[in-house]
Enzyme design. Structure first.
Site, PDB file in Angstrom:
ATOM      1  N   PRO A   2       3.522 -14.518   6.569  1.00  0.00           N
ATOM      2  CA  PRO A   2       4.069 -14.627   7.916  1.00  0.00           C
ATOM      3  C   PRO A   2       4.104 -16.085   8.370  1.00  0.00           C
ATOM      4  O   PRO A   2       3.170 -16.843   8.143  1.00  0.00           O
ATOM      5  CB  PRO A   2       3.085 -13.810   8.763  1.00  0.00           C
ATOM      6  CG  PRO A   2       1.819 -13.817   7.992  1.00  0.00           C
ATOM      7  CD  PRO A   2       2.207 -13.893   6.543  1.00  0.00           C
ATOM      8  N   GLU A   3       5.204 -16.454   8.967  1.00  0.00           N
ATOM      9  CA  GLU A   3       5.338 -17.791   9.546  1.00  0.00           C
ATOM     10  C   GLU A   3       5.180 -17.671  11.055  1.00  0.00           C
ATOM     11  O   GLU A   3       5.034 -16.582  11.588  1.00  0.00           O
ATOM     12  CB  GLU A   3       6.697 -18.396   9.155  1.00  0.00           C
ATOM     13  CG  GLU A   3       6.888 -18.579   7.657  1.00  0.00           C
ATOM     14  CD  GLU A   3       5.913 -19.580   7.032  1.00  0.00           C
ATOM     15  OE1 GLU A   3       5.354 -20.436   7.759  1.00  0.00           O
ATOM     16  OE2 GLU A   3       5.711 -19.502   5.809  1.00  0.00           O
ATOM     17  N   LYS A  59      -1.104 -19.480  13.767  1.00  0.00           N
ATOM     18  CA  LYS A  59      -1.163 -18.159  13.135  1.00  0.00           C
ATOM     19  C   LYS A  59      -2.334 -17.334  13.642  1.00  0.00           C
ATOM     20  O   LYS A  59      -2.683 -16.322  13.059  1.00  0.00           O
ATOM     21  CB  LYS A  59      -1.236 -18.303  11.617  1.00  0.00           C
ATOM     22  CG  LYS A  59       0.076 -18.735  10.998  1.00  0.00           C
ATOM     23  CD  LYS A  59       0.013 -18.619   9.498  1.00  0.00           C
ATOM     24  CE  LYS A  59       1.335 -19.010   8.878  1.00  0.00           C
ATOM     25  NZ  LYS A  59       1.306 -18.844   7.425  1.00  0.00           N
ATOM     26  N   TYR A 106      -4.448  -0.598   3.867  1.00  0.00           N
ATOM     27  CA  TYR A 106      -4.667  -2.032   4.000  1.00  0.00           C
ATOM     28  C   TYR A 106      -5.137  -2.430   5.390  1.00  0.00           C
ATOM     29  O   TYR A 106      -5.449  -3.576   5.643  1.00  0.00           O
ATOM     30  CB  TYR A 106      -3.374  -2.800   3.686  1.00  0.00           C
ATOM     31  CG  TYR A 106      -2.838  -2.528   2.303  1.00  0.00           C
ATOM     32  CD1 TYR A 106      -3.457  -3.078   1.178  1.00  0.00           C
ATOM     33  CD2 TYR A 106      -1.730  -1.717   2.122  1.00  0.00           C
ATOM     34  CE1 TYR A 106      -2.970  -2.814  -0.090  1.00  0.00           C
ATOM     35  CE2 TYR A 106      -1.237  -1.456   0.853  1.00  0.00           C
ATOM     36  CZ  TYR A 106      -1.865  -2.005  -0.246  1.00  0.00           C
ATOM     37  OH  TYR A 106      -1.373  -1.740  -1.488  1.00  0.00           O
TER      38      TYR A 106
END
Length: 125
Positions: A2-3, A59, A106
């Site tokens: 993910p950016e 992030k 997950y």
């Protein structure tokens, strides 16, 4: 991976779909991800709290609840937020598919509100 735009999309999705919800059930049973407190104490500290807002810096994302603690999440290489029935973002390689079991195997933090499964956060160890 993910950016910043994906993390911001996750934050906005939480703002849109989760603010005002009261946590009915919290499952956070991975001691490698929950740091500084036992998973059961962490779960208990979030139970019955109202999600007031979601914030982001880089992030990192954190939830502002109606009272502390405010859980924070580092998205790192594989982090994501999944909200049942909401298309948050589509990564090229997402760990959780629309057809997968819910919550995902997950999932590292799983939050349920009074009517449905609200969100799950998947973070890298």
């Amino acid at each position: 991976m993910p950016e910043l735009p994906e993390v911001e999309a996750a934050r906005r999705a939480v703002e849109e779909h989760c603010v005002g919800k009261i946590t009915k059930a919290v499952i956070a049973n991975d001691s490698m991800v929950i740091d500084g407190v036992s998973p059961s104490d962490f779960e208990a500290s979030l139970l019955g709290k109202t999600i007031v807002s979601a914030h982001r810096k880089g992030k990192n994302m954190w939830l502002q609840l109606d009272s502390p603690p405010f859980p924070s999440f580092q998205f790192g290489m594989a982090g994501a937020v999944y909200i049942k029935g909401v298309a948050v973002t589509k990564y090229k390689r997402s760990a959780v598919k629309d057809t997968d079991e819910w919550p995902s195997k997950y999932s590292k933090l799983f939050i349920e509100d009074c009517t449905s499964i609200l969100a799950q956060l998947v973070v890298a160890k």
